[in-house]
Design an enzyme around this catalytic site. Sequence first.
Site, PDB file in Angstrom:
ATOM      1  CB  CYS A  95      51.904  39.712  36.660  1.00 56.91           C
ATOM      2  SG  CYS A  95      53.264  38.712  36.015  1.00 56.91           S
ATOM      3  CG  HIS A 134      52.130  43.011  33.697  1.00 57.98           C
ATOM      4  ND1 HIS A 134      50.926  42.353  33.530  1.00 57.98           N
ATOM      5  CD2 HIS A 134      53.090  42.060  33.544  1.00 57.98           C
ATOM      6  CE1 HIS A 134      51.167  41.079  33.260  1.00 57.98           C
ATOM      7  NE2 HIS A 134      52.471  40.863  33.268  1.00 57.98           N
TER       8      HIS A 134
HETATM    9 CO    CO Z   1      53.334  39.068  33.748  1.00 60.66          CO
END
Ligand code: CO
Length: 210
Positions: free
Chosen positions: A101, A98
Amino acid sequence: MHTPEKLLLENKAWSSEITQKNPEFFTALAAEQKPDFLWIGCSDSRVPAETVVNARPGEIFVHRNIANQVITTDFNCLSVLQYAIEVLKVKHVIVCGHYGCGGVKAALQPQRSNLVITNKWLLHIKDIYRLHQDELESIDPAKKLNRFIELNIVEQVYRLAHTSIIQSAWQKGHHPSIHGWVYGLEDGLISELIKLDHNTQIHPIYRYID
Ligand code: CO
């Protein structure tokens, strides 16, 4: 949602809501699991696997760790992978990282003395930085973190393809595909960065010969 007692109350409500809609739901699931997907994701609380793809219990086999790493000496991840492939016969392995992060962000920093164990985990991500250093140091610094996050996901997909577990499955006619996905914290949307299947050419030094 601030106390464990609240979590247990929510659990009771959740269970009874499902049972009211489908009285057989839990008894059917208790008999066996047949998930089509293995999800390897980040431990980040904002990217809960089932929630972001609207999946129900029984649909996704899950492994999560800091920055969605597939480390080929990590028996935790490899055991999950082997079980998912050999026993559950999942059709897809998804590495979902994602944007934003914290694990990847931390890998861009010097090693902190209060995180001596975590540092060792992050060293694997630093190695990915070194592999792509030219690109990462030539792009707009504001885009560097998110690009590094994408490259980290893609590298995990290659690491999966380099395991004997995946190659052996491909050779035996079980053809799980491997997907690299990135989730956006700001819009809740997932994009696919890479997909490998059994036709992928594996470099000879990584090739598994059964
Ligand atoms: Co992460």
